[in-house]
Design a protein around this motif. Structure first.
Motif, PDB file in Angstrom:
ATOM      1  N   ALA A 246      -7.326   8.498   1.038  1.00 39.30           N
ATOM      2  CA  ALA A 246      -6.928   8.002  -0.281  1.00 39.30           C
ATOM      3  C   ALA A 246      -7.106   9.085  -1.331  1.00 39.30           C
ATOM      4  O   ALA A 246      -6.271   9.248  -2.219  1.00 39.30           O
ATOM      5  CB  ALA A 246      -7.739   6.765  -0.632  1.00 39.30           C
TER       6      ALA A 246
ATOM      7  N   VAL B  39      -4.239  11.375  -1.305  1.00 38.01           N
ATOM      8  CA  VAL B  39      -3.069  10.759  -1.937  1.00 38.01           C
ATOM      9  C   VAL B  39      -3.191  10.819  -3.451  1.00 38.01           C
ATOM     10  O   VAL B  39      -2.227  11.131  -4.157  1.00 38.01           O
ATOM     11  CB  VAL B  39      -2.908   9.304  -1.462  1.00 38.01           C
ATOM     12  CG1 VAL B  39      -1.839   8.595  -2.260  1.00 38.01           C
ATOM     13  CG2 VAL B  39      -2.576   9.270   0.013  1.00 38.01           C
TER      14      VAL B  39
ATOM     15  N   LEU C  56      -6.157   2.530  -2.126  1.00 42.85           N
ATOM     16  CA  LEU C  56      -4.803   2.858  -2.563  1.00 42.85           C
ATOM     17  C   LEU C  56      -4.252   1.786  -3.492  1.00 42.85           C
ATOM     18  O   LEU C  56      -3.594   2.073  -4.490  1.00 42.85           O
ATOM     19  CB  LEU C  56      -3.883   3.026  -1.350  1.00 42.85           C
ATOM     20  CG  LEU C  56      -4.084   4.311  -0.558  1.00 42.85           C
ATOM     21  CD1 LEU C  56      -3.280   4.264   0.723  1.00 42.85           C
ATOM     22  CD2 LEU C  56      -3.654   5.505  -1.394  1.00 42.85           C
TER      23      LEU C  56
ATOM     24  N   THR D 279      -9.344   2.299   2.957  1.00 42.30           N
ATOM     25  CA  THR D 279      -8.264   3.148   2.443  1.00 42.30           C
ATOM     26  C   THR D 279      -7.193   2.314   1.758  1.00 42.30           C
ATOM     27  O   THR D 279      -6.734   2.638   0.658  1.00 42.30           O
ATOM     28  CB  THR D 279      -7.626   3.938   3.597  1.00 42.30           C
ATOM     29  OG1 THR D 279      -8.634   4.653   4.271  1.00 42.30           O
ATOM     30  CG2 THR D 279      -6.579   4.886   3.089  1.00 42.30           C
TER      31      THR D 279
END
Lengths: 639, 105
Positions: free
Chosen positions: A285, A288, A226, A222
């Motif tokens: 992720a 996001v 990111l 993750t």
């Protein structure tokens, strides 16, 4: 999976497609600056060969079932191997075609737009540099090679944004673009390092192969996802690194059409598509990414609603549409995102090039001034711009409608209805601001005094009749081609979808939810946006003030880009320069410089003291001699 | 030997040290030259004692050489002192140190 070996034709085509623009760039920059027409011819010849090679590859490998690639070992260090080569899979073939086609059209267009400019040769040199960097980025097999060309593309962007470098705002904009994308690239590189350390190599096929979880704990996956996305945020101008793109409109309009709408900023989305299986390993992720895409989309749409500058509207629109593509990809829609990338490249380049014709003819960027000066009299740009705008707004039967529908379908398949709601709101706002511009140019306000001065462009306006100008014809031809593509591309959706998933059917695994009402709602919202724009701007007697502009604080918020730029300025001044930089500066001056100065002073002072013995009376020198003799005597007879 | 060899060497050493002191502490260049002469002669005494000790005549020939060298050296030294006196007007070693400066004017 591993890559199949390419045959000679394929290898030759790839090498030509990427290498010839480099040769053109090197020749132009080294030797041919004094002969602009030859430079233009060389650059266009190189990109034509690249385009032909890309089309050849696309046709030849239309039915490919496995990726094709070749790589040679470049550096070996312990257990880390770095190789260079190329990798062809459906996405890269499609992207290569898009890049070369739009580069070709823009370079032909530039023959007309940039004619007479003193930097004509340098312009084509930078265009070739960009073509080389972008095509090589597209076919890179490893993340490291991709990163190298990612940065090169940034360099080309810097050179082209600040092309008219005598203008202070243009060179500032180039610097801002480079620094902001570079900030994203720091995160990108950290992510790559994490993957390299844990997984052992950066080969794209291996990263996508699915055994990454065996080597990396989920938290690390993750985190690296990111961080790599940080590079996408920078390059594709997503929140919070989105303010460089509107400023990048200081560059010539063909540059905006090529780099900052269709290809360079799409490199971020392309990277997302490239590493799609890797990113999919981390649902956190992806959520996001979805959020960042949504925020960028909505934020940029609001900023586009209040600006008067044609190019800025399309710039904000690009940020917004890239956010939309990222939303589609993050929702699991591989084909949806890539297809929207393709159609967007077509109609956004078209919109920018049409804007360029207006700017070239009337000498101003202000849409209301263009309208008043008679913009609607230029038939071809006006019609092509309307076609492009309809595609952007998502009206059938244009290509934009098909690609937006696919993404909406994906968003509908998510469990939270918030995303679909945001997507539909974005569609409404997009239609509104797009047609605000169209009506501002097509239906000018009746003459009234006291209007604000137009935003001047460095490109002077033409006085004479534009229609029979040779330059006008050179600029109009690409517009017609792109308009044709915009009309026709939507119908290729099915074929492209099959092509993209032929190699890895798992890419588009979860089919979209088929909500029957969704297309109608989307079309309805788009038409509502068009209608609102017509009511406010399209009628001859209307006041030409948008509903947002009536609310002064809101309009100011949007016009100041939600104070993001102001925040950055404050942050830089108060935190970075005043604290960090000042601290480092003090350290540099007091500790390092001070230390060196103290050593120098000590040396000089010591030598001054010792020189007393040397530059003094002869007897002191003799005393030194005798002292040494005495000591040697003691040493020899007692030691 | 009537006088033990070590006494001759001690005499030579004392003479040498006295010559050294004379060369280093005097404020007159001619006295510095005198000190140098005393040091040379101290060396000659040591050679004579050694010739007596080992019954070799080479020690005394060495003394002849030393006397010749001392004479030549004194003539050059006096020439230099005359030059320095003409340049600076005094025989103080302090006043001639600027003649040794290596800085380019």
């Amino acid at each position: 999976m591993t890559a199949a070996t390419p045959d000679t034709v394929t290898t030759a085509a790839v090498l030509l497609a990427t290498g010839l623009p480099f040769a053109a760039f090197a020749l132009i920059m080294a030797a041919l600056r004094g002969r602009p027409r030859l430079c233009a011819g060389l650059s266009i010849a190189a990109i034509t060969v690249s385009l032909s090679a890309a089309l050849l590859l696309l046709v030849r490998h239309w039915h490919m079932t496995a990726p094709i690639g070749a790589a040679a070992q470049w550096l070996v260090s312990g257990r880390i191997t770095v190789s260079i080569g190329f990798l062809l899979d459906p996405t890269s073939l499609l992207m290569l075609t898009i890049v070369t086609a739009i580069s070709f059209l823009v370079q032909v267009y530039s023959l007309g737009y940039m004619a007479g400019d003193p930097g004509f040769a340098r312009y084509y040199g930078c265009m070739s540099l960009f073509a080389w960097a972008m095509t090589s980025l597209v076919v890179s097999p490893t993340m490291l090679q991709l990163y190298v060309f990612w940065e090169l593309v940034g360099v080309a962007s810097y050179l082209l944004i600040g092309f008219w470098y005598e203008k202070f705002s243009a060179s500032e904009a180039g610097k801002k673009a480079f620094v902001m994308t570079r900030t994203g690239d720091v995160a990108f590189f950290l992510g790559l390092l994490l993957v390299l350390v844990h997984f052992g190599n950066l080969d794209i096929l291996k990263m996508n192969a699915g055994d990454v979880p065996l080597h990396m704990p989920p938290a690390m996956i993750t985190l690296s996802a990111l961080l790599i996305f940080g590079g996408i945020v920078g390059k594709s101008a997503q929140f919070p690194l989105l303010t460089w793109l509107p400023d990048a409109m200081e560059g010539p309009t063909p540059v905006s059409a090529l780099l900052h709408s269709a290809t360079m900023v799409a490199a971020g989305v392309y990277l997302f598509a490239r590493l799609f299986p890797f990113f999919r390993l981390s649902p956190t992720a992806m959520t996001v990414f979805l959020a960042i895409g949504t925020i960028s989309m909505l934020l940029a749409s609001t900023m586009a609603m209040v600006t008067r500058d044609i190019k800025q509207v399309w710039a904000y629109s690009t940020i917004s549409q890239l956010g939309f593509m990222i939303m589609g990809l993050a929702a699991g829609g591989y084909v949806a995102g890539v297809f929207h990338l393709t159609t967007h490249a077509g109609f956004k380049a078209l919109l920018f090039l049409c804007a360029g014709v207006f700017i070239h003819t009337f000498g101003t960027n202000d849409m209301f001034a263009i309208g008043r000066a008679g913009g609607r009299a230029l038939k071809i740009p006006m019609i092509c711009m309307t076609i492009g705008a309809a595609a952007l707004a998502g009206l059938p039967p244009l290509s934009g409608f098909f690609s937006k529908e696919t993404i909406m379908g994906r968003l509908a398949g998510l469990s939270n209805p918030l995303w679909l709601g945001a997507g539909l709101l974005g569609a409404f706002l997009t239609a509104y601001y797009t047609f605000r511009l169209i009506f501002a140019v097509a239906v000018p306000a009746p003459e009234k005094s006291g209007d604000e001065a137009p935003v001047g462009a460095p490109h002077g306006g033409h006085g004479g009749d534009p229609h029979h100008d040779r330059h006008y014809r050179l600029m109009a031809a690409p517009l017609v081609v792109l308009a044709g593509v915009t009309l026709a591309l939507g119908w290729a959706h099915g074929a492209l979808g099959r092509f993209l998933t032929a190699v890895d059917p798992g890419l588009d695994a979860h089919p979209a939810a088929h909500l029957a009402w969704l297309p109608y709602v989307a079309i309805g919202l788009a038409l509502a946006g068009v209608l609102l724009a017509w009511v406010e701007f399209g009628r001859t007697a209307s006041a030409r003030i948008g509903f947002v502009e009536r609310v002064e604080p809101v309009a100011r918020l949007f016009a100041r880009r939600w104070y993001i730029d102001d925040f950055y300025r404050w942050f830089l001044d108060r935190v970075v320069y005043a604290r960090l930089s000042a601290f480092c500066d003090q350290g540099d001056r007091r500790v390092i410089d001070g230390g060196l100065d103290a050593v120098a002073r000590g040396t000089v002072g010591g030598s001054r003291r010792l020189s007393v013995l040397h530059l003094s009376m002869v007897q002191y020198k003799m005393m030194v001699i005798f002292a040494v003799m005495g000591l040697l005597t003691l040493y020899f007879f007692l030691g | 030997m009537i006088v033990p060899y070590s006494h001759i060497l001690l005499l030579s050493a004392l003479l040498f040290v006295l010559g050294m002191l004379c060369a280093v502490t005097r404020r007159n260049l001619i006295m510095v030259l005198l000190g140098l002469e005393i040091m040379l002669n101290a060396g000659a005494v040591a050679f004579v004692g050694a010739a007596l000790r080992w019954q070799q005549i080479e020690g005394q020939t060495m003394v002849i050489f030393i006397l010749a060298v001392a004479a030549a050296e004194v003539s050059i030294g006096l020439a230099l002192i005359v030059f320095a006196y003409r340049r600076t007007g005094s025989l103080d070693p302090q006043s001639i140190k600027d003649l040794f400066s290596t800085e380019r004017p």
